[in-house]
Design an enzyme around this catalytic site. Sequence first.
Site, PDB file in Angstrom:
ATOM      1  N   TYR A  91     -73.843  80.625  -2.658  1.00 45.35           N
ATOM      2  CA  TYR A  91     -72.310  81.344  -3.028  1.00 45.35           C
ATOM      3  C   TYR A  91     -71.077  79.972  -3.096  1.00 45.35           C
ATOM      4  O   TYR A  91     -71.339  78.880  -3.715  1.00 45.35           O
ATOM      5  CB  TYR A  91     -72.115  80.753  -1.181  1.00 45.35           C
ATOM      6  N   HIS A 140     -84.210  82.498   0.351  1.00 47.85           N
ATOM      7  CA  HIS A 140     -82.879  83.475  -0.246  1.00 47.85           C
ATOM      8  C   HIS A 140     -83.059  84.721  -0.589  1.00 47.85           C
ATOM      9  O   HIS A 140     -83.102  84.973  -1.787  1.00 47.85           O
ATOM     10  CB  HIS A 140     -81.941  81.988  -0.522  1.00 47.85           C
TER      11      HIS A 140
END
Length: 323
Positions: A63, A128
Amino acid sequence: MMSTEAKLELRELGNTGLKVSSVGFGASPLGNVFGTVPEEEAIGSVREAFNSGINFFDTSPFYGGTLSEKVLGNSLKALGVPRNEFIVATKCGRYIEGFDFSAERVTRSIDESLARLKLDYVDILHCHDIEFGSLDQIVNETIPALQKLKEAGKIRFIGITGLPLGIFTYVLDRVPPGSVDVILSYCHYSINDSTLEDLLPYLKSKGVGVISASPLSMGLLTENGPPEWHPASQELKSACQAVAAHCKEKGKNISKLALQYSLSNKEISSVLIGMNSIRQVKENVAAALELVSVGKDEGSIREIEGILEPVKNQTWPSGIQQG
Ligand code: NAD
């Protein structure tokens, strides 16, 4: 200061023994992925969240190219509370540079994440978006590497995340029981797509904790609409835009209704919602408390479901074909 008013519900997370707040703080916006967030506002949002009973914070090195982890780390440090009062999840295997689920990379990754987060351990380390890697590598190499990190005390629990629901059954059917503690699914338990519901009995039978992210479908179910990068079809975007307009006309808050919808299934331990301002934290906590005291606005939700009927459960492709 903690208020003495109603507090957010805490829910058991699978067999982990963790009690996570029903609303979890999605920290991807702190990486500026939905627009720029000044660090002061980020720190204020995390403080507001913690003081309102949100104890669960989710981030990833991906992110904002590590920015979310750094800003979350600074914000948690600024709270100045004992480490065992908050629960932090971060991820490995997905980076701005690309995907790498090798044992070597994920082992290095946790040390980098801990330094950015200014923590000695994280509560959960997720692989992820595993649909972008080889699921067999996740089973045979990545999870065993994470097991070693668990033994070393750098992480407490292991999770896997991604969009297609089939990835969860593929992995959970192949790993030793108890080696994956939690799954994080996103965009599959909101008003427009509730397909995660069908998988809940299976996940329960595996003893796996369930986290559901993106109750606003990554911005589709907001008055401002989704960011430019949003992967939904134009048909789905238009239908959600029509919903937002309908709610506005009726004086209803689309985001509040959407969050309450996602929160109402208690088999889901925490609903991660991305927040980038103190105002949003206050609104989302108020929505959760209203759900407990008043219940869902069933009538409005039915109207929204009616508008979304033609696109119900429509999703988008993610990842590489496994074969
Ligand atoms: P979301 O559905 O939570 O939507 C976030 C957007 O809604 C942001 O633009 C935010 O500013 C806005 N918003 C939040 N509260 C609002 C309110 N009350 N009114 C109006 N707008 C509001 O999507 P998300 O942020 O992608 O998902 C939540 C979190 O879940 C992420 O931050 C991340 O931590 C996690 N997540 C993980 C994965 C994964 O692991 N693969 C995928 C998606 C999300």
